[in-house]
Design an enzyme around this catalytic site. Structure first.
Site: not given
Ligand code: NAD
Ligand code: UDP
Length: 315
Positions: A96, A109, A149
């Site tokens: 992913t 792009k 990750y």
């Molecule tokens: P979350 O798991 O609630 O949301 C991630 C979403 O991405 C989910 O709805 C999931 O179904 C979707 N997803 C996962 N793999 C996918 C794929 N291959 N194709 C399409 N959809 C896919 O997490 P979140 O807390 O909302 O995080 C969102 C983003 O922010 C992530 O990239 C995460 O790494 C980043 N992030 C979040 C935090 C935090 O504290 N919440 C901290 C650092 C980074």
């Protein structure tokens, strides 16, 4: 940009915790939003209330496959964020982050869209520098249980900067520190949701290790505000920029605060600290303050109160 039409914005991972709040805020601004999600860790419930909005479109799609849409901006949030979810299928997590990022960058792009990457404080690993600023390269175990990750997100940053240097793609990279609030998945094992649910259901609060490890927690509304400000910066601003709340708290203090705020009689129990769990984490947000004129406004007490109200409503 397409003439005489509202901006059209793609949010990958739009059915997740942060993504659903972002979709909502973008719609409030009058933009058209295309939400793409494979619903691995997100939920249709998070966006059910948006489906009746004519400016909102939902596509069930996995970003490891190419996507063909026409948009002005892309927020790339697709990736499971909690350790339980991203370790469930670590190879998929890497795909992913790496293949998914290549697909979204290739799309940006081709259609000349601006693209923002939701990177993470995990790129700093178990940091030897405290607080962490953007010039720090991190201390990451490349072969541990969190590596899928941490290294996946690091490679995604590399790809963003290479597409920028090689193909002039307009990129925006933010490094998100622990963020919490309504719509966190109740079973994703993150500390604030775990402790609140345990306190509300009179179960013991599970503190890992001795609870002296620290985190700095940012309320979701502040985070979305920072993300949108970053997208609106001029093209020469690429980041990376830290976004998070610099107020640092130990996990034990957090458990005590949640017990008090939930008026719960649960006990605190101590369980083993997971491998490679970072010991300290606090963002240096000087850059965000200077470039985005942004800093969090919501205190931990205020944010936790709103989050408790949310979990009470769904339990
Ligand atoms: P979350 O798991 O609630 O949301 C991630 C979403 O991405 C989910 O709805 C999931 O179904 C979707 N997803 C996962 N793999 C996918 C794929 N291959 N194709 C399409 N959809 C896919 O997490 P979140 O807390 O909302 O995080 C969102 C983003 O922010 C992530 O990239 C995460 O790494 C980043 N992030 C979040 C935090 C935090 O504290 N919440 C901290 C650092 C980074
Ligand atoms: N943690 C805890 N009890 C729990 C869940 C997590 O003590 O029930 C700890 C975890 O070991 C870590 C911190 O809380 O030190 C934050 O964990 P989370 O999974 O929320 O985020 P991350 O480790 O990715 O920052």
């Amino acid at each position: 940009m397409r003439p005489y039409q509202p901006k059209r914005i793609l949010v990958t991972g739009g059915g997740g915790f942060l993504g659903s709040h972002l979709c909502e805020r973008l719609l409030d601004k009058g933009y058209e939003v295309i939400c793409v999600d494979n619903f691995f860790s997100g939920s249709k419930n998070n966006i059910a209330h948006l489906l009746k909005n004519r400016n909102f479109e939902l596509i069930r799609h996995d970003i490891i496959h190419p996507l063909y849409v026409e948009v002005d901006e892309i927020y790339n949030l697709a990736c499971p964020a909690s350790p339980i979810h991203y370790q469930y299928n670590p190879i998929k997590t890497v795909k992913t982050n790496v293949i998914g990022s290549i697909n979204m960058l290739g799309l940006a792009k081709r259609i000349r869209a601006k693209i923002l990457q939701a990177s993470t404080s995990e790129v700093y690993g178990n940091p030897e520098k405290h607080p962490q600023d953007e010039s720090y390269w991190g201390n990451v175990n490349p072969i541990g249980p969190r590596s899928c990750y941490d290294e996946g997100k690091r490679c995604a940053e590399t790809l963003f900067f290479d597409y920028h240097r090689q193909n002039n793609v307009r990129i925006k990279v933010i490094r998100i520190f622990n963020t919490y609030g309504p719509r966190m998945h109740p079973k994703d094992g993150r500390v604030i949701s775990n402790l609140i649910i345990q306190a509300l259901t009179n179960q013991p609060l599970t503190v890992y290790g001795d609870g002296s490890q620290t985190r700095s927690f940012c309320y979701v509304d502040d985070m979305i505000d920072g993300m949108m400000r970053m997208m609106e910066t001029s093209d020469e601003i690429t980041g990376p920029i830290n976004l998070g709340n610099p107020e640092e708290i130990s996990i034990l203090k957090l458990a005590e605060l949640i017990l008090k705020m939930c008026k719960s009689r649960s006990k605190i129990i101590f369980l083993p600290l997971p491998k490679d769990d970072p010991i300290r984490r606090r963002p240096d947000i000087s850059l965000a303050k200077r470039i985005l004129d942004w800093e969090p406004k919501i205190s931990i007490e205020e944010g936790i109160e709103k989050t408790i109200a949310y979990f009470k409503s769904i339990l």
